[in-house]
Design a protein around this motif. Structure first.
Motif, PDB file in Angstrom:
ATOM      1  N   MET A   1     -89.117 -13.994  27.930  1.00 54.46           N
ATOM      2  CA  MET A   1     -87.923 -13.207  27.587  1.00 54.46           C
ATOM      3  C   MET A   1     -88.290 -12.111  26.580  1.00 54.46           C
ATOM      4  O   MET A   1     -89.179 -12.276  25.780  1.00 54.46           O
ATOM      5  N   ALA A   2     -87.562 -11.025  26.661  1.00 53.66           N
ATOM      6  CA  ALA A   2     -87.793  -9.919  25.729  1.00 53.66           C
ATOM      7  C   ALA A   2     -86.461  -9.255  25.426  1.00 53.66           C
ATOM      8  O   ALA A   2     -85.518  -9.347  26.224  1.00 53.66           O
ATOM      9  N   ARG A   3     -86.416  -8.597  24.280  1.00 49.60           N
ATOM     10  CA  ARG A   3     -85.214  -7.807  23.970  1.00 49.60           C
ATOM     11  C   ARG A   3     -85.413  -6.425  24.579  1.00 49.60           C
ATOM     12  O   ARG A   3     -86.416  -5.756  24.307  1.00 49.60           O
ATOM     13  N   ILE A   4     -84.459  -6.021  25.390  1.00 48.79           N
ATOM     14  CA  ILE A   4     -84.606  -4.763  26.120  1.00 48.79           C
ATOM     15  C   ILE A   4     -83.372  -3.896  25.891  1.00 48.79           C
ATOM     16  O   ILE A   4     -82.235  -4.364  26.044  1.00 48.79           O
ATOM     17  N   ASN A   5     -83.632  -2.649  25.491  1.00 46.25           N
ATOM     18  CA  ASN A   5     -82.532  -1.690  25.319  1.00 46.25           C
ATOM     19  C   ASN A   5     -82.325  -0.931  26.622  1.00 46.25           C
ATOM     20  O   ASN A   5     -83.294  -0.457  27.232  1.00 46.25           O
ATOM     21  N   LEU A   6     -81.076  -0.826  27.010  1.00 45.22           N
ATOM     22  CA  LEU A   6     -80.751  -0.075  28.224  1.00 45.22           C
ATOM     23  C   LEU A   6     -79.683   0.961  27.907  1.00 45.22           C
ATOM     24  O   LEU A   6     -78.650   0.623  27.315  1.00 45.22           O
ATOM     25  N   ASP A   7     -79.961   2.207  28.278  1.00 43.14           N
ATOM     26  CA  ASP A   7     -78.973   3.285  28.107  1.00 43.14           C
ATOM     27  C   ASP A   7     -78.216   3.406  29.431  1.00 43.14           C
ATOM     28  O   ASP A   7     -78.750   3.918  30.416  1.00 43.14           O
ATOM     29  N   VAL A   8     -77.004   2.878  29.441  1.00 42.06           N
ATOM     30  CA  VAL A   8     -76.233   2.850  30.690  1.00 42.06           C
ATOM     31  C   VAL A   8     -74.894   3.546  30.483  1.00 42.06           C
ATOM     32  O   VAL A   8     -74.129   3.190  29.577  1.00 42.06           O
ATOM     33  N   ASN A   9     -74.641   4.524  31.314  1.00 41.13           N
ATOM     34  CA  ASN A   9     -73.390   5.286  31.253  1.00 41.13           C
ATOM     35  C   ASN A   9     -73.104   5.803  29.840  1.00 41.13           C
ATOM     36  O   ASN A   9     -71.975   5.758  29.342  1.00 41.13           O
ATOM     37  N   GLY A  10     -74.196   6.244  29.189  1.00 38.47           N
ATOM     38  CA  GLY A  10     -74.064   6.887  27.887  1.00 38.47           C
ATOM     39  C   GLY A  10     -73.981   5.939  26.708  1.00 38.47           C
ATOM     40  O   GLY A  10     -73.764   6.390  25.575  1.00 38.47           O
ATOM     41  N   LYS A  11     -74.189   4.643  26.962  1.00 39.76           N
ATOM     42  CA  LYS A  11     -74.105   3.675  25.862  1.00 39.76           C
ATOM     43  C   LYS A  11     -75.367   2.813  25.860  1.00 39.76           C
ATOM     44  O   LYS A  11     -75.727   2.264  26.915  1.00 39.76           O
ATOM     45  N   VAL A  12     -76.017   2.704  24.705  1.00 46.89           N
ATOM     46  CA  VAL A  12     -77.227   1.873  24.627  1.00 46.89           C
ATOM     47  C   VAL A  12     -76.814   0.442  24.312  1.00 46.89           C
ATOM     48  O   VAL A  12     -76.082   0.190  23.357  1.00 46.89           O
ATOM     49  N   GLN A  13     -77.287  -0.479  25.142  1.00 47.67           N
ATOM     50  CA  GLN A  13     -76.969  -1.892  24.933  1.00 47.67           C
ATOM     51  C   GLN A  13     -78.256  -2.699  24.991  1.00 47.67           C
ATOM     52  O   GLN A  13     -79.203  -2.317  25.690  1.00 47.67           O
ATOM     53  N   THR A  14     -78.276  -3.813  24.267  1.00 47.93           N
ATOM     54  CA  THR A  14     -79.475  -4.638  24.203  1.00 47.93           C
ATOM     55  C   THR A  14     -79.226  -5.954  24.923  1.00 47.93           C
ATOM     56  O   THR A  14     -78.193  -6.591  24.721  1.00 47.93           O
ATOM     57  N   ILE A  15     -80.198  -6.324  25.761  1.00 47.54           N
ATOM     58  CA  ILE A  15     -80.089  -7.624  26.440  1.00 47.54           C
ATOM     59  C   ILE A  15     -81.372  -8.412  26.208  1.00 47.54           C
ATOM     60  O   ILE A  15     -82.418  -7.837  25.910  1.00 47.54           O
ATOM     61  N   ASP A  16     -81.280  -9.719  26.355  1.00 47.54           N
ATOM     62  CA  ASP A  16     -82.465 -10.587  26.355  1.00 47.54           C
ATOM     63  C   ASP A  16     -82.750 -10.921  27.806  1.00 47.54           C
ATOM     64  O   ASP A  16     -81.892 -11.513  28.487  1.00 47.54           O
TER      65      ASP A  16
END
Ligand code: FES
Ligand code: FES
Length: 159
Positions: A1-16
């Motif tokens: 598992m890793a912490r991953i930042n995703l820029d989706v529809n103009g908003k950056v969100q972090t998922i594991d």
């Protein structure tokens, strides 16, 4: 598992997530964005298409870690009910959908195509959409809608 930042529809969100997990799963299961659909899971149907930095990408075969700093746009980010993308508007006007499962892929692919080739001919549109599947057989109305949108987008650019 890793912490991953995703820029989706103009908003950056972090998922594991497992870095190898498909982007599609991150969008649907972690971020609750259900427009991209799981069709084949093998890059064969296009139902899972999203944009990454403006390019149409099949999210079922794109590892979430491969997105990096890329800007992801889903159908929900393409337009809104109040301000639909011209292709979304034309889809409604042409009453394209039957079951609707495939719509996401066609609209996202066509939007990227018209962005990269604003002067797309009928042949370009047919060729650019040839890798998509619709089991309900709406192909002719899809082509009508995309051509309608292409004409309007071209007229807007000239205005
Ligand atoms: S689900 Fe991705 S191409 Fe079919
Ligand atoms: S509208 Fe049903 S699969 Fe395309």
């Amino acid at each position: 598992m890793a912490r991953i930042n995703l820029d989706v529809n103009g908003k950056v969100q972090t998922i594991d997530a497992d870095p190898d997990m498909p982007l599609l799963y991150a969008l649907r299961n972690d971020l609750g964005l259900n427009n991209p659909h799981f069709g084949c899971g093998l890059a064969q149907c296009g139902a899972c298409t999203v944009h990454v930095d403006g390019q149409a990408v099949r999210s079922c075969v794109t590892p979430v870690s491969a997105v990096g700093n890329g800007k992801v746009v889903t159908l929900a980010g393409l337009g809104t009910p109040e301000k639909p993308h011209p292709i979304q508007k034309a889809y409604v006007e042409e009453q394209v959908p039957q079951c609707g499962y495939c719509i996401n892929g066609w609209i996202m692919t066509a939007a990227a195509l018209l962005e990269s080739n604003p002067r797309a001919t009928d042949e370009d549109i047919r060729k650019g959409l040839s890798g998509l599947k619709c089991r309900c057989g709406t192909h002719m109305s899809i082509l009508r809608a995309v051509k309608l949108a292409a004409g309007r987008m071209a007229a807007e650019r000239k205005a």
